[in-house]
Design a protein around this motif. Structure first.
Motif, PDB file in Angstrom:
ATOM      1  N   SER A  75      13.400  -1.370   1.275  1.00  9.84           N
ATOM      2  CA  SER A  75      12.583  -1.136   2.313  1.00  9.84           C
ATOM      3  C   SER A  75      13.396  -1.541   3.423  1.00  9.84           C
ATOM      4  O   SER A  75      14.406  -1.952   3.617  1.00  9.84           O
ATOM      5  N   PHE A  76      12.893  -0.686   4.786  1.00 12.49           N
ATOM      6  CA  PHE A  76      13.888  -1.133   5.795  1.00 12.49           C
ATOM      7  C   PHE A  76      13.528  -2.479   6.532  1.00 12.49           C
ATOM      8  O   PHE A  76      12.173  -3.236   6.457  1.00 12.49           O
ATOM      9  N   PRO A  77      14.620  -3.187   6.891  1.00 11.15           N
ATOM     10  CA  PRO A  77      15.872  -2.960   6.977  1.00 11.15           C
ATOM     11  C   PRO A  77      16.643  -2.785   5.715  1.00 11.15           C
ATOM     12  O   PRO A  77      16.313  -3.855   4.841  1.00 11.15           O
ATOM     13  N   LEU A  78      17.405  -1.925   5.346  1.00 16.15           N
ATOM     14  CA  LEU A  78      18.272  -1.902   4.239  1.00 16.15           C
ATOM     15  C   LEU A  78      19.076  -2.946   3.893  1.00 16.15           C
ATOM     16  O   LEU A  78      19.791  -3.528   5.027  1.00 16.15           O
ATOM     17  N   THR A  79      19.450  -3.501   2.815  1.00 13.62           N
ATOM     18  CA  THR A  79      19.858  -4.754   2.316  1.00 13.62           C
ATOM     19  C   THR A  79      21.458  -4.425   1.925  1.00 13.62           C
ATOM     20  O   THR A  79      22.215  -5.479   1.784  1.00 13.62           O
ATOM     21  N   LYS A  80      21.600  -3.233   1.280  1.00 15.22           N
ATOM     22  CA  LYS A  80      22.862  -3.204   0.569  1.00 15.22           C
ATOM     23  C   LYS A  80      23.762  -2.152   1.517  1.00 15.22           C
ATOM     24  O   LYS A  80      22.904  -1.167   2.014  1.00 15.22           O
ATOM     25  N   ALA A  81      24.982  -2.326   1.367  1.00 14.04           N
ATOM     26  CA  ALA A  81      25.874  -1.497   2.212  1.00 14.04           C
ATOM     27  C   ALA A  81      27.209  -1.265   1.668  1.00 14.04           C
ATOM     28  O   ALA A  81      27.637  -2.211   1.211  1.00 14.04           O
ATOM     29  N   SER A  82      27.941  -0.221   2.129  1.00 12.15           N
ATOM     30  CA  SER A  82      29.419   0.337   1.694  1.00 12.15           C
ATOM     31  C   SER A  82      29.956   0.977   2.528  1.00 12.15           C
ATOM     32  O   SER A  82      29.226   1.711   3.145  1.00 12.15           O
ATOM     33  N   TRP A  83      31.108   0.972   2.590  1.00 11.83           N
ATOM     34  CA  TRP A  83      31.954   2.044   3.426  1.00 11.83           C
ATOM     35  C   TRP A  83      33.174   2.387   2.830  1.00 11.83           C
ATOM     36  O   TRP A  83      33.862   1.296   2.220  1.00 11.83           O
ATOM     37  N   THR A  84      33.805   3.405   3.096  1.00 10.56           N
ATOM     38  CA  THR A  84      35.099   3.673   2.794  1.00 10.56           C
ATOM     39  C   THR A  84      35.702   4.585   3.606  1.00 10.56           C
ATOM     40  O   THR A  84      35.218   5.306   4.526  1.00 10.56           O
ATOM     41  N   VAL A  85      37.187   4.531   3.792  1.00  7.05           N
ATOM     42  CA  VAL A  85      37.865   5.275   4.618  1.00  7.05           C
ATOM     43  C   VAL A  85      39.117   5.871   3.935  1.00  7.05           C
ATOM     44  O   VAL A  85      39.637   5.173   2.815  1.00  7.05           O
ATOM     45  N   GLY A  86      39.578   7.051   4.180  1.00 13.01           N
ATOM     46  CA  GLY A  86      40.699   7.626   3.477  1.00 13.01           C
ATOM     47  C   GLY A  86      41.445   8.802   3.988  1.00 13.01           C
ATOM     48  O   GLY A  86      40.755   9.209   5.120  1.00 13.01           O
ATOM     49  N   LEU A  87      42.600   9.354   3.506  1.00 13.70           N
ATOM     50  CA  LEU A  87      43.295  10.293   4.067  1.00 13.70           C
ATOM     51  C   LEU A  87      43.319  11.460   2.768  1.00 13.70           C
ATOM     52  O   LEU A  87      43.364  10.885   1.449  1.00 13.70           O
ATOM     53  N   THR A  88      43.299  12.747   3.074  1.00 11.64           N
ATOM     54  CA  THR A  88      43.488  13.851   2.060  1.00 11.64           C
ATOM     55  C   THR A  88      44.590  14.815   2.438  1.00 11.64           C
ATOM     56  O   THR A  88      44.417  15.191   3.704  1.00 11.64           O
ATOM     57  N   VAL A  89      45.384  15.138   1.799  1.00 15.11           N
ATOM     58  CA  VAL A  89      46.485  16.197   2.091  1.00 15.11           C
ATOM     59  C   VAL A  89      46.065  17.258   0.898  1.00 15.11           C
ATOM     60  O   VAL A  89      46.149  17.070  -0.405  1.00 15.11           O
ATOM     61  N   ASP A  90      45.985  18.207   1.443  1.00 17.57           N
ATOM     62  CA  ASP A  90      45.659  19.761   0.638  1.00 17.57           C
ATOM     63  C   ASP A  90      46.776  20.583   1.015  1.00 17.57           C
ATOM     64  O   ASP A  90      47.189  20.940   2.073  1.00 17.57           O
ATOM     65  N   PHE A  91      47.174  21.363   0.044  1.00 22.76           N
ATOM     66  CA  PHE A  91      48.244  22.507   0.154  1.00 22.76           C
ATOM     67  C   PHE A  91      47.759  23.546  -0.864  1.00 22.76           C
ATOM     68  O   PHE A  91      47.396  23.468  -1.877  1.00 22.76           O
ATOM     69  N   SER A  92      48.557  24.588  -0.281  1.00 22.05           N
ATOM     70  CA  SER A  92      48.034  25.760  -1.138  1.00 22.05           C
ATOM     71  C   SER A  92      48.987  26.650  -0.912  1.00 22.05           C
ATOM     72  O   SER A  92      49.515  27.129   0.297  1.00 22.05           O
ATOM     73  N   SER A  93      49.821  27.536  -1.830  1.00 26.60           N
ATOM     74  CA  SER A  93      50.739  28.539  -1.760  1.00 26.60           C
ATOM     75  C   SER A  93      50.630  29.299  -2.754  1.00 26.60           C
ATOM     76  O   SER A  93      49.930  28.921  -3.963  1.00 26.60           O
ATOM     77  N   PRO A  94      51.288  30.297  -2.952  1.00 27.79           N
ATOM     78  CA  PRO A  94      51.081  31.373  -4.184  1.00 27.79           C
ATOM     79  C   PRO A  94      51.516  30.827  -5.245  1.00 27.79           C
ATOM     80  O   PRO A  94      51.224  31.115  -6.659  1.00 27.79           O
ATOM     81  N   LEU A  95      52.432  29.845  -5.135  1.00 26.38           N
ATOM     82  CA  LEU A  95      53.409  29.259  -6.364  1.00 26.38           C
ATOM     83  C   LEU A  95      52.605  28.014  -6.805  1.00 26.38           C
ATOM     84  O   LEU A  95      52.876  27.493  -7.999  1.00 26.38           O
ATOM     85  N   LEU A  96      52.094  27.189  -5.761  1.00 27.86           N
ATOM     86  CA  LEU A  96      51.588  25.823  -6.061  1.00 27.86           C
ATOM     87  C   LEU A  96      50.317  25.280  -5.248  1.00 27.86           C
ATOM     88  O   LEU A  96      50.749  25.436  -3.833  1.00 27.86           O
TER      89      LEU A  96
END
Length: 536
Positions: A348-369
């Motif tokens: 119930s409110f107020p909520l008692t459990k919490a979590s957080w995450t931060v991150g970085l992503t690197v995406d690449f796309s080419s005809p060969l890879l």
């Protein structure tokens, strides 16, 4: 079991309870162990969460007001019907061109559609801002043999592109070039519509002048006939002379009827182009002695290379090809994004459990890879810490795509060659237009001299007939020749105006503005010469 509890168990379930039991697979009469708890405590949304959702929906709904549309872009039924009338009761050639464009529903619709595209492009700046997602939910489970669970959750996530290899900028540049190209094409189409109105306008002016000349000549011939009739009564002329004069006057009457028909046709065409039932007063006058404008072929070619509508259209097409080539060249570059997530839950409110995450992503796309890398770190309050890494790769996803960059480069080379050819053609067309203008001015000067000579002949014929040294038929022939020469002068003046208009079209300036444009251009040259001398 008390009587109060028995009565409560035999009451029909509330609507929320029936919905919950059906979702869990129970019959409508079956009740879970905690049924009364579910009925007596319905789920309620947090006021803060409700206010946030309403704010988001309001902002999204109001975004449509920023596309830049106004009353001038309203659909045709909503526009004022007074567009087909002039405010002052007179109509200039520029106003005729503008009115013809405004009365074209197709062009008006295209401009409105283009305004919407430009508004959507402006709102596309949202691509540079972080993406925020908010979600809330409630999970209620009624267990037959066990404890019921009631879980409420709230999550928020944020994702911001740190670097995308210029993809968004290149995509927006391509869209902007496409919109500019569409606007140039639409302006050219609108210019053609206005040009048709300008041509019809000047045709009406010239046709009215021709009709006036022929009516004046008819009146002069009729006066000569009256004199001839008087001379015939006095025995000073022959009946054959009167017949000859009558035949000439009848021919002039036929020419007047033809001219009146030509005027009616020209006025009808102009009224149709302007969407009017009747024409107001036309302010432009066809000056037979209009001054000769001093514009050289080289200067016109230089200006046309920068201002010609064809060059502008080719330039926007070149910009579009460059944007496409840029997108194809940098498609292989990786994109880096930052993301953050927060999650809270509880019974119930107020909520008692919490979590957080931060991150970085690197995406690449080419005809060969193609593939991506990712790393996140976070905490599950109050004590737990988390960290994850990921890697994915796909070799040779699209080998044929390696030709996309080459195709775009080839298209860019073709557009560059086409642009240079268009610029060269615009220079050549401007020089030809100036040469035709010079020919038209010489033709006008010749017609002026021919008219002066015919007037001299008419005066001499009138004098000789008055002295009895020639027949009245010679005077009539001289008058008809004078009227023909005057009509030729009108046609020469119209050709001169048309040649001026051709130069104006090459330089993309309004009708009748060539004289002012040449004067302003000369003044600019005079200002640049001292500046160049002082710098040296």
């Amino acid at each position: 079991m008390g009587s109060g509890e028995r009565r409560r168990r035999h009451r029909g379930p509330r609507r929320g309870a029936v919905y919950a039991t059906h979702r869990l697979g129970f019959p409508s009469g079956c009740r879970g162990p905690a049924h009364e708890h579910m009925v007596d405590e319905p789920m309620m949304l947090s006021p803060a969460l409700l206010a946030l959702v309403c704010t988001v929906y309001t902002v999204c709904g109001c975004a449509g007001f920023y596309v830049g549309t106004g009353p001038e872009n309203a659909p045709a039924p909503l526009r004022s019907a007074l567009e087909t009338e002039t405010e002052t009761g007179v109509l200039s050639v520029q106003e005729a061109a503008d009115l013809a464009i405004r009365n074209s529903y197709a062009i008006r619709a295209e401009y409105s559609s283009l305004e919407l595209r430009e508004g959507a492009w402006r709102l596309g700046l949202r691509a540079y801002l972080p993406g925020i997602r908010i979600s809330a939910g409630s999970d209620e489970r009624l267990i037959t043999n066990g404890s019921d669970t009631f879980t409420k959750s709230l999550s928020i996530s944020l994702e911001q592109t740190v670097w995308d290899g210029g993809r968004v900028g290149a995509s927006r540049a391509l869209e902007s070039a496409d919109i500019a190209l569409a606007r140039s094409e639409l302006d050219r189409s609108a210019g053609e519509t206005g040009e048709a109105a300008v041509s019809a306008y000047r045709s009406v002016v010239a046709a009215r002048i021709r009709l006036g000349i022929k009516k004046t000549s008819f009146e002069s011939a009729s006066a000569e006939r009256e004199i001839l009739v008087a001379e015939l009564r006095l025995g000073m002329a022959l009946g054959s002379d009167l017949v000859t004069v009558d035949l000439g006057i009848a021919g002039m009457g036929i020419e007047i009827a033809e001219s009146e028909l030509a005027v009616a046709i020209a006025e009808s065409e102009l009224a149709e182009a302007l969407g009017m039932e009747s024409l107001p007063e036309l302010t432009e006058r066809l000056e037979r002695g209009r001054p000769v404008l001093g514009i050289s072929g080289d200067r016109a070619a230089e200006l046309a290379a920068a201002r010609s509508p064809d060059v502008v259209l080719a330039r926007h097409s070149l910009y579009k090809a460059r944007a496409q080539s840029r997108i194809a060249q940098f498609a292989w570059l990786p994109s880096i994004a930052f993301n953050a997530n927060g999650y809270a839950s509880g019974d119930s409110f107020p909520l008692t459990k919490a979590s957080w995450t931060v991150g970085l992503t690197v995406d690449f796309s080419s005809p060969l890879l193609s593939g991506g890398l990712g790393a996140t770190a976070g905490k599950a309050l109050p004590f737990d810490s988390t960290a994850t890494t990921s890697l994915r790769m796909e070799p040779f996803p699209n080998p044929a795509g390696a030709m996309a960059a080459r195709n775009a480069a080839l298209a860019l080379d073709l557009e560059e060659e086409r642009y240079l050819a268009t610029v060269s053609g615009a220079r050549r067309s401007a020089r030809i237009a100036v040469a035709e203008y010079e020919k038209a001015t010489r033709k006008r000067d010749i017609c002026v001299k021919a008219l002066a000579l015919s007037e001299t002949r008419l005066a001499l014929a009138s004098l000789r007939s008055g002295l009895g040294q020639s027949l009245r038929t010679e005077t009539l022939e001289a008058e008809m020749d004078r009227a023909t020469k005057e009509v030729d002068l009108v046609d020469a003046a119209l050709a001169m105006v048309s040649a001026e208009r051709e130069i104006e079209k090459q330089l993309d300036i309004p009708p009748g503005a060539l004289e002012e444009f040449c004067y302003a251009d000369e003044r600019n040259d005079e200002r640049e010469v001292p500046a160049a001398g002082s710098s040296s």
